[in-house]
Design a protein around this motif. Sequence first.
Motif, PDB file in Angstrom:
ATOM      1  N   LEU A  34       0.671  24.942   1.931  1.00  0.00           N
ATOM      2  CA  LEU A  34       1.084  24.843   3.381  1.00  0.00           C
ATOM      3  C   LEU A  34       1.203  26.073   4.336  1.00  0.00           C
ATOM      4  O   LEU A  34       1.848  26.910   3.874  1.00  0.00           O
ATOM      5  N   VAL A  35       0.138  26.248   5.225  1.00  0.00           N
ATOM      6  CA  VAL A  35       0.435  27.626   5.932  1.00  0.00           C
ATOM      7  C   VAL A  35      -0.025  27.140   7.310  1.00  0.00           C
ATOM      8  O   VAL A  35      -1.321  26.582   7.553  1.00  0.00           O
ATOM      9  N   ALA A  36       1.244  27.328   8.376  1.00  0.00           N
ATOM     10  CA  ALA A  36       1.070  26.772   9.452  1.00  0.00           C
ATOM     11  C   ALA A  36       1.418  27.676  10.386  1.00  0.00           C
ATOM     12  O   ALA A  36       2.269  28.468  10.049  1.00  0.00           O
ATOM     13  N   SER A  52      -3.295  42.284  16.771  1.00  0.00           N
ATOM     14  CA  SER A  52      -1.825  42.515  16.239  1.00  0.00           C
ATOM     15  C   SER A  52      -1.863  41.849  14.536  1.00  0.00           C
ATOM     16  O   SER A  52      -2.685  41.286  14.315  1.00  0.00           O
ATOM     17  N   ALA A  53      -0.827  42.289  13.998  1.00  0.00           N
ATOM     18  CA  ALA A  53      -1.007  42.218  12.532  1.00  0.00           C
ATOM     19  C   ALA A  53      -0.281  40.709  12.299  1.00  0.00           C
ATOM     20  O   ALA A  53       0.632  40.204  12.868  1.00  0.00           O
ATOM     21  N   LEU A  54      -0.744  39.882  11.431  1.00  0.00           N
ATOM     22  CA  LEU A  54      -0.381  38.745  10.888  1.00  0.00           C
ATOM     23  C   LEU A  54       0.813  38.878   9.699  1.00  0.00           C
ATOM     24  O   LEU A  54       0.761  40.046   9.102  1.00  0.00           O
ATOM     25  N   ASP A  55       1.850  38.276   9.898  1.00  0.00           N
ATOM     26  CA  ASP A  55       2.964  38.543   9.205  1.00  0.00           C
ATOM     27  C   ASP A  55       3.408  37.084   8.445  1.00  0.00           C
ATOM     28  O   ASP A  55       4.401  36.535   8.969  1.00  0.00           O
ATOM     29  N   PRO A  56       2.756  36.661   7.480  1.00  0.00           N
ATOM     30  CA  PRO A  56       3.315  35.327   6.681  1.00  0.00           C
ATOM     31  C   PRO A  56       4.781  35.652   6.220  1.00  0.00           C
ATOM     32  O   PRO A  56       5.159  36.484   5.710  1.00  0.00           O
ATOM     33  N   GLN A  57       5.380  34.506   6.618  1.00  0.00           N
ATOM     34  CA  GLN A  57       6.643  34.409   6.236  1.00  0.00           C
ATOM     35  C   GLN A  57       7.013  32.920   5.155  1.00  0.00           C
ATOM     36  O   GLN A  57       6.594  31.971   5.772  1.00  0.00           O
ATOM     37  N   GLU A  58       7.289  32.922   3.852  1.00  0.00           N
ATOM     38  CA  GLU A  58       7.366  32.041   3.108  1.00  0.00           C
ATOM     39  C   GLU A  58       8.726  31.176   3.532  1.00  0.00           C
ATOM     40  O   GLU A  58       9.775  31.765   4.226  1.00  0.00           O
ATOM     41  N   ARG A  59       8.512  29.833   3.607  1.00  0.00           N
ATOM     42  CA  ARG A  59       9.401  29.149   4.117  1.00  0.00           C
ATOM     43  C   ARG A  59       9.754  27.760   3.055  1.00  0.00           C
ATOM     44  O   ARG A  59       8.975  27.272   2.449  1.00  0.00           O
ATOM     45  N   ASP A  60      11.032  27.419   3.232  1.00  0.00           N
ATOM     46  CA  ASP A  60      11.123  25.770   2.594  1.00  0.00           C
ATOM     47  C   ASP A  60      10.670  24.841   3.566  1.00  0.00           C
ATOM     48  O   ASP A  60      10.521  25.156   4.853  1.00  0.00           O
ATOM     49  N   PHE A  61      10.162  23.850   3.156  1.00  0.00           N
ATOM     50  CA  PHE A  61       9.356  22.869   3.981  1.00  0.00           C
ATOM     51  C   PHE A  61      10.153  21.512   3.852  1.00  0.00           C
ATOM     52  O   PHE A  61       9.686  20.841   2.828  1.00  0.00           O
ATOM     53  N   TYR A  62      11.142  21.155   4.248  1.00  0.00           N
ATOM     54  CA  TYR A  62      11.829  19.878   4.355  1.00  0.00           C
ATOM     55  C   TYR A  62      12.248  19.624   3.061  1.00  0.00           C
ATOM     56  O   TYR A  62      12.473  18.232   2.398  1.00  0.00           O
ATOM     57  N   VAL A  66       6.225  21.719  -1.949  1.00  0.00           N
ATOM     58  CA  VAL A  66       5.034  22.357  -1.550  1.00  0.00           C
ATOM     59  C   VAL A  66       5.347  24.012  -1.366  1.00  0.00           C
ATOM     60  O   VAL A  66       6.631  24.154  -0.962  1.00  0.00           O
ATOM     61  N   LYS A  67       4.411  24.783  -1.444  1.00  0.00           N
ATOM     62  CA  LYS A  67       4.511  26.325  -1.341  1.00  0.00           C
ATOM     63  C   LYS A  67       4.154  26.391   0.174  1.00  0.00           C
ATOM     64  O   LYS A  67       2.958  26.119   0.606  1.00  0.00           O
ATOM     65  N   ALA A  68       5.186  26.848   0.968  1.00  0.00           N
ATOM     66  CA  ALA A  68       4.754  26.958   2.566  1.00  0.00           C
ATOM     67  C   ALA A  68       5.000  28.346   3.130  1.00  0.00           C
ATOM     68  O   ALA A  68       6.019  29.054   2.608  1.00  0.00           O
ATOM     69  N   TRP A  69       4.299  28.541   4.096  1.00  0.00           N
ATOM     70  CA  TRP A  69       4.390  30.114   4.944  1.00  0.00           C
ATOM     71  C   TRP A  69       4.176  29.696   6.374  1.00  0.00           C
ATOM     72  O   TRP A  69       3.356  28.727   6.800  1.00  0.00           O
ATOM     73  N   ALA A  70       4.982  30.079   7.079  1.00  0.00           N
ATOM     74  CA  ALA A  70       4.771  30.478   8.664  1.00  0.00           C
ATOM     75  C   ALA A  70       3.869  31.684   8.962  1.00  0.00           C
ATOM     76  O   ALA A  70       4.325  32.600   8.406  1.00  0.00           O
ATOM     77  N   ILE A  71       3.012  31.498   9.740  1.00  0.00           N
ATOM     78  CA  ILE A  71       2.294  32.668  10.046  1.00  0.00           C
ATOM     79  C   ILE A  71       2.275  32.812  11.878  1.00  0.00           C
ATOM     80  O   ILE A  71       2.147  31.576  12.665  1.00  0.00           O
ATOM     81  N   ASN A  72       2.410  33.948  12.373  1.00  0.00           N
ATOM     82  CA  ASN A  72       2.337  34.227  13.696  1.00  0.00           C
ATOM     83  C   ASN A  72       0.918  34.457  14.324  1.00  0.00           C
ATOM     84  O   ASN A  72       0.399  35.360  14.645  1.00  0.00           O
ATOM     85  N   GLY A  73       0.238  33.239  14.050  1.00  0.00           N
ATOM     86  CA  GLY A  73      -0.994  33.124  14.387  1.00  0.00           C
ATOM     87  C   GLY A  73      -1.623  31.712  14.705  1.00  0.00           C
ATOM     88  O   GLY A  73      -0.789  30.981  15.007  1.00  0.00           O
TER      89      GLY A  73
END
Length: 266
Positions: A34-36, A52-62, A66-73
């Motif tokens: 999951l990448v959102a 600007s640069a993308l900075d994916p941050q790995e996250r726990d997702f509920y 699933v392996k999840a990242w949040a992205i500033n985009g």
Amino acid sequence: MLRILITNDDGIDALGIKRLAEALLTLEGADIYLVAPQEEKSGVGHGLTLRSALDPQERDFYGLPVKAWAINGNPADCVKAAYHLLFEDGQKPDIVFSGINVGTNLGRDIYYSGTCSGAREAVILGVPGVALSYDNWFDQENYGEVTEMIQPLVREFAEQAKKGVLPENVFWNVNIPHVPQAQIKGIVPASLSLNHYEDKYSKEEEGYFLMREYPEAEPPAELLDYDLVKSGYIAVTPVHIDATDKALLKEMGEWSFVKSWGKREG
């Protein structure tokens, strides 16, 4: 093992993407990523982050597996980042599901929708893409039985992706009525309804806000995606990403400026 990527435009903390993940986790042998966007990005269309640069941050997702990242985009950024940056073993997703969006994406919404852009970007990268939207705009915390309703759909798309038989250059736009599952009349193919609403601007203290009006209209000769969803059907539209009008392209050979240019070159 089927590798599935999920994205959305309502943000990683939205309830709709959780419901989508729950539906996909019922699939046997699926590896879910999951990448959102880290915040809501509704209505951004197919915008990309370039300055600007993308900075994916790995996250726990509920707490889901699933392996999840949040992205500033934007959603398209999320799919690009997943494809090019985040799969360290070099493997790519087999299919991308985008959603579940708060509210429908019907007709010309496909051009404005970040949800649709997530699925479209997948197809641009050579991966099947499916966008899912739910008609709960006026009841946004209520996703009803949508998880159960979409299970047959996501299972079918996943199986076809695994077999490699989904067509290239097409993403699938799925819209689901906000009714109990027992009231769903069926799942039907649907053409886009391009004229079911009108744009209006409402003047407020801060300025002008874009609104929509849905005028009364005569029943159409062909039931389009909007009409079908409002009648209780799940509408599924194959959307080709090549927007070239091939018939008109051929006809343009007879246009005067084309013919005159050809004579000069000759």
